[in-house]
Design a protein around this motif. Structure first.
Motif, PDB file in Angstrom:
ATOM      1  N   ALA A  39       0.839  -1.210   0.000  1.00 38.75           N
ATOM      2  CA  ALA A  39       0.000   0.000   0.000  1.00 38.75           C
ATOM      3  C   ALA A  39       0.869   1.254   0.000  1.00 38.75           C
ATOM      4  O   ALA A  39       0.581   2.231  -0.702  1.00 38.75           O
ATOM      5  N   VAL A  40       1.975   1.229   0.772  1.00 40.78           N
ATOM      6  CA  VAL A  40       2.906   2.361   0.815  1.00 40.78           C
ATOM      7  C   VAL A  40       3.480   2.587  -0.595  1.00 40.78           C
ATOM      8  O   VAL A  40       3.477   3.708  -1.115  1.00 40.78           O
ATOM      9  N   ASP A  41       3.948   1.498  -1.223  1.00 42.45           N
ATOM     10  CA  ASP A  41       4.584   1.637  -2.544  1.00 42.45           C
ATOM     11  C   ASP A  41       3.601   2.119  -3.600  1.00 42.45           C
ATOM     12  O   ASP A  41       3.915   3.022  -4.381  1.00 42.45           O
ATOM     13  N   SER A  42       2.392   1.516  -3.621  1.00 41.24           N
ATOM     14  CA  SER A  42       1.455   1.928  -4.668  1.00 41.24           C
ATOM     15  C   SER A  42       0.963   3.355  -4.419  1.00 41.24           C
ATOM     16  O   SER A  42       0.830   4.145  -5.342  1.00 41.24           O
ATOM     17  N   GLY A  43       0.797   3.713  -3.163  1.00 43.57           N
ATOM     18  CA  GLY A  43       0.332   5.063  -2.836  1.00 43.57           C
ATOM     19  C   GLY A  43       1.357   6.136  -3.154  1.00 43.57           C
ATOM     20  O   GLY A  43       1.006   7.240  -3.573  1.00 43.57           O
ATOM     21  N   THR A  44       2.637   5.821  -2.973  1.00 48.12           N
ATOM     22  CA  THR A  44       3.689   6.814  -3.225  1.00 48.12           C
ATOM     23  C   THR A  44       3.839   7.079  -4.721  1.00 48.12           C
ATOM     24  O   THR A  44       4.295   8.147  -5.133  1.00 48.12           O
TER      25      THR A  44
ATOM     26  N   MET B 256       5.700  10.625   7.271  1.00 48.79           N
ATOM     27  CA  MET B 256       4.542  11.382   6.770  1.00 48.79           C
ATOM     28  C   MET B 256       4.214  10.956   5.339  1.00 48.79           C
ATOM     29  O   MET B 256       3.041  10.780   4.986  1.00 48.79           O
ATOM     30  N   THR B 257       5.245  10.788   4.517  1.00 47.46           N
ATOM     31  CA  THR B 257       5.018  10.368   3.127  1.00 47.46           C
ATOM     32  C   THR B 257       4.343   8.992   3.068  1.00 47.46           C
ATOM     33  O   THR B 257       3.357   8.792   2.355  1.00 47.46           O
ATOM     34  N   PHE B 258       4.886   8.045   3.839  1.00 52.84           N
ATOM     35  CA  PHE B 258       4.366   6.668   3.774  1.00 52.84           C
ATOM     36  C   PHE B 258       2.952   6.585   4.343  1.00 52.84           C
ATOM     37  O   PHE B 258       2.108   5.813   3.869  1.00 52.84           O
ATOM     38  N   SER B 259       2.721   7.395   5.364  1.00 52.68           N
ATOM     39  CA  SER B 259       1.403   7.416   5.974  1.00 52.68           C
ATOM     40  C   SER B 259       0.374   7.999   4.995  1.00 52.68           C
ATOM     41  O   SER B 259      -0.731   7.465   4.814  1.00 52.68           O
ATOM     42  N   MET B 260       0.769   9.088   4.346  1.00 52.20           N
ATOM     43  CA  MET B 260      -0.087   9.722   3.327  1.00 52.20           C
ATOM     44  C   MET B 260      -0.394   8.719   2.210  1.00 52.20           C
ATOM     45  O   MET B 260      -1.531   8.603   1.756  1.00 52.20           O
ATOM     46  N   ALA B 261       0.641   7.997   1.786  1.00 50.98           N
ATOM     47  CA  ALA B 261       0.479   7.020   0.701  1.00 50.98           C
ATOM     48  C   ALA B 261      -0.540   5.949   1.080  1.00 50.98           C
ATOM     49  O   ALA B 261      -1.417   5.589   0.288  1.00 50.98           O
ATOM     50  N   THR B 262      -0.445   5.467   2.311  1.00 54.54           N
ATOM     51  CA  THR B 262      -1.363   4.414   2.758  1.00 54.54           C
ATOM     52  C   THR B 262      -2.795   4.936   2.847  1.00 54.54           C
ATOM     53  O   THR B 262      -3.729   4.296   2.346  1.00 54.54           O
ATOM     54  N   SER B 263      -2.962   6.091   3.463  1.00 55.33           N
ATOM     55  CA  SER B 263      -4.318   6.604   3.636  1.00 55.33           C
ATOM     56  C   SER B 263      -4.930   7.022   2.304  1.00 55.33           C
ATOM     57  O   SER B 263      -6.147   6.905   2.116  1.00 55.33           O
ATOM     58  N   GLU B 264      -4.106   7.496   1.368  1.00 61.10           N
ATOM     59  CA  GLU B 264      -4.642   7.790   0.029  1.00 61.10           C
ATOM     60  C   GLU B 264      -5.026   6.502  -0.707  1.00 61.10           C
ATOM     61  O   GLU B 264      -6.046   6.455  -1.402  1.00 61.10           O
TER      62      GLU B 264
ATOM     63  N   ASP C  41      -1.305  13.862  -2.905  1.00 58.78           N
ATOM     64  CA  ASP C  41      -0.427  14.535  -1.941  1.00 58.78           C
ATOM     65  C   ASP C  41       0.787  13.689  -1.533  1.00 58.78           C
ATOM     66  O   ASP C  41       1.822  14.244  -1.165  1.00 58.78           O
ATOM     67  N   ALA C  42       0.671  12.372  -1.579  1.00 59.73           N
ATOM     68  CA  ALA C  42       1.822  11.528  -1.221  1.00 59.73           C
ATOM     69  C   ALA C  42       2.959  11.737  -2.220  1.00 59.73           C
ATOM     70  O   ALA C  42       4.135  11.764  -1.843  1.00 59.73           O
ATOM     71  N   VAL C  43       2.608  11.911  -3.480  1.00 61.28           N
ATOM     72  CA  VAL C  43       3.628  12.164  -4.515  1.00 61.28           C
ATOM     73  C   VAL C  43       4.324  13.501  -4.230  1.00 61.28           C
ATOM     74  O   VAL C  43       5.552  13.604  -4.281  1.00 61.28           O
ATOM     75  N   LYS C  44       3.521  14.518  -3.887  1.00 67.86           N
ATOM     76  CA  LYS C  44       4.096  15.824  -3.529  1.00 67.86           C
ATOM     77  C   LYS C  44       5.067  15.704  -2.358  1.00 67.86           C
ATOM     78  O   LYS C  44       6.167  16.250  -2.371  1.00 67.86           O
TER      79      LYS C  44
END
Lengths: 295, 168
Positions: A53-58, A95-103, A72-75
């Motif tokens: 989920a972290v990888d796909s979200g980022t 913060m990035t990985f968390s954003m990626a997961t929640s997105e 926002d995770a990409v940003k």
């Protein structure tokens, strides 16, 4: 064995000469009848799903079906990779990985509820930041998940872990508190220090309401997950420095329960108060319901 | 003590965005899939209360169709289950109501599904954290707890027998 409070947990760790994570593993084996190897394997499976989920979200800048989140995770990832983040690489990556997961969660991607889908970003954010910045191996992170689940288990059984039941303090608050204690244990702190970090993190989120715009797990949920990781790291640092919570963890959990009970229904996931009923929040809701009618 | 396992806290593995509005609903659909022994040819679905209000943003419709198609809670195809339903020739219709008189819970659905000569009407509610409950089968009130890692096929088999005996 049964653990009903943080006090009992610390006593069990001392008696058995085990970490919090090891106590959870032992208790799970005893209760489920499964051997420890099987249980570790099951937890590893969850860790791998978190990483996916972290990888796909980022890598995904697309919007959620609602159109109110995504990208926002990409940003964050681009910004953090420039090395200029004020909060440093531990919190920046978390913060990035968390954003990626929640997105990913908002896009109907596969995630692991920790302890709920709405708070699924915090633990993976913290764990994979420690993996990247400190070189923790997956087997260490799996033990971290046992630590987190032990802390969450006590919170869930003494109070609540869903926004509908106790407000966001119960959801993002519990996940952040679990993450804080987990960081401390992974960094070699004692069980008492881990429980203390749990108390410190939970105290700083006490009273947080659940007020999702249009009832969706997006605004403000995603960013609360993201900022939850920084609270988890701050609480862990305080505890590792020897700073103690003046209110013991079990009492903080009890206070969270009382605050949640007293919280009005409008602020417990009903989208009838808080940010959900701001001018912009109401406009977003109207726009989404127009789209529904036009289908 | 409601929570009994570390996997009640770390888990389920699920498609987002909501354990109650998405994950729990897949299980209700999958229960019906198992009950009629495969994908329905036709499904009439009523969403009540919170499901009717927020189904679109939570993908509650996709979750239910995914379950009816036989998908599990963590199946990444759920996101595209409307297309999958078309592809497998399943007809479906959604209706929306304020509240459900048969069961008092905001996250409630009643589904009438038809496959071959078999038609079943099932009431389900998603009660939180990925757990759900079947409260009605063919106008008979029941109380069947579903968790996301339940062996639904075995569970359905057990209740299938009980209800058939009752109806005789």
């Amino acid at each position: 064995m049964e653990i009903q409070s943080m006090t009992e947990l610390i006593e069990a760790c001392q008696r058995e000469q085990k970490t919090i994570g090891e106590i959870m593993l032992m208790m799970e084996a005893e209760k489920s009848g499964k051997d420890e190897e099987t249980i570790i394997h099951m937890m590893e499976e969850r860790l791998i799903k978190m990483k996916e989920a972290v990888d796909s979200g980022t890598a995904d800048a697309s919007a959620a079906p609602s159109g109110i989140s995504g990208g926002d995770a990409v940003k964050m990832s681009n910004y953090i990779s420039q090395g200029k983040a004020l909060s440093g690489s531990y919190i920046g990556d978390a913060m990035t990985f968390s954003m990626a997961t929640s997105e990913s969660n908002a896009r109907m991607g596969v995630i692991v509820a920790t302890p709920t889908a709405g708070a699924a970003g915090i633990l993976p954010g913290v764990l994979f930041s420690l993996h990247k910045n400190d070189g923790y191996a997956y087997k260490d992170l799996v033990m971290g998940l046992f630590t987190a689940s032990m802390l969450g288990y006590v919170i869930a059984n003494r109070s609540f872990i869903s926004g509908a039941a106790g407000g966001c303090q119960a959801e993002v608050g519990s996940a952040t508190a679990m993450a804080a204690g987990t960081i401390v244990e992974l960094k070699g702190g004692t069980p008492a220090q881990a429980v203390n970090a749990t108390a410190l993190a939970m105290k700083s989120l006490l009273g947080l309401v659940c007020d999702p715009v249009a009832g969706l797990v997006e605004v403000p949920c995603i960013k609360r997950n993201v900022i939850g990781t920084s609270i988890a790291f701050s609480a862990a640092d305080l505890s590792l420095a020897g700073v103690e919570s003046r209110i013991p963890c079990d009492e903080v959990i009890e206070a969270m329960y009382r605050v949640g009970k007293e919280m009005p229904r409008t602020l417990k996931e009903t989208a009838l108060g808080g940010l959900a009923t701001t001018e912009t929040g109401k406009r977003v809701k109207d726009q989404l319901s127009c789209r529904k009618k036009n289908l | 003590m409601e929570f009994q396992s570390c996997f009640d806290i770390i888990g389920p593995i699920m498609v987002g965005p909501s354990s109650s509005h998405t994950a729990g609903v897949v299980s209700i659909g999958k229960f019906i899939h198992e009950w009629i022994g495969g994908c329905p040819e036709k499904a009439d679905i009523v969403f009540y209360d919170s499901f009717a209000e927020t189904y679109q943003g939570h993908g509650t419709d996709k979750a239910l169709l995914g379950g009816l198609l036989g998908m599990d809670t963590d199946d990444s195809r759920i996101k595209h289950s409307l297309e999958w339903a078309k592809e497998s020739g399943m007809q479906y219709e959604f209706d929306f109501e304020d509240s459900c008189i048969q069961f008092d819970h905001p996250n409630t659905t009643i589904v009438t599904a038809k496959r071959g000569g078999c038609t079943v009407k099932v009431g389900g509610a998603s009660i939180g954290g990925g757990l759900s409950k079947i409260f009605m089968i063919n106008d008979e009130m029941v109380d069947i707890r579903l968790s996301t890692d339940e062996d639904l096929a075995a569970l359905v088999k057990q209740y299938h027998q009980e209800l058939t005996i009752n109806q005789k």
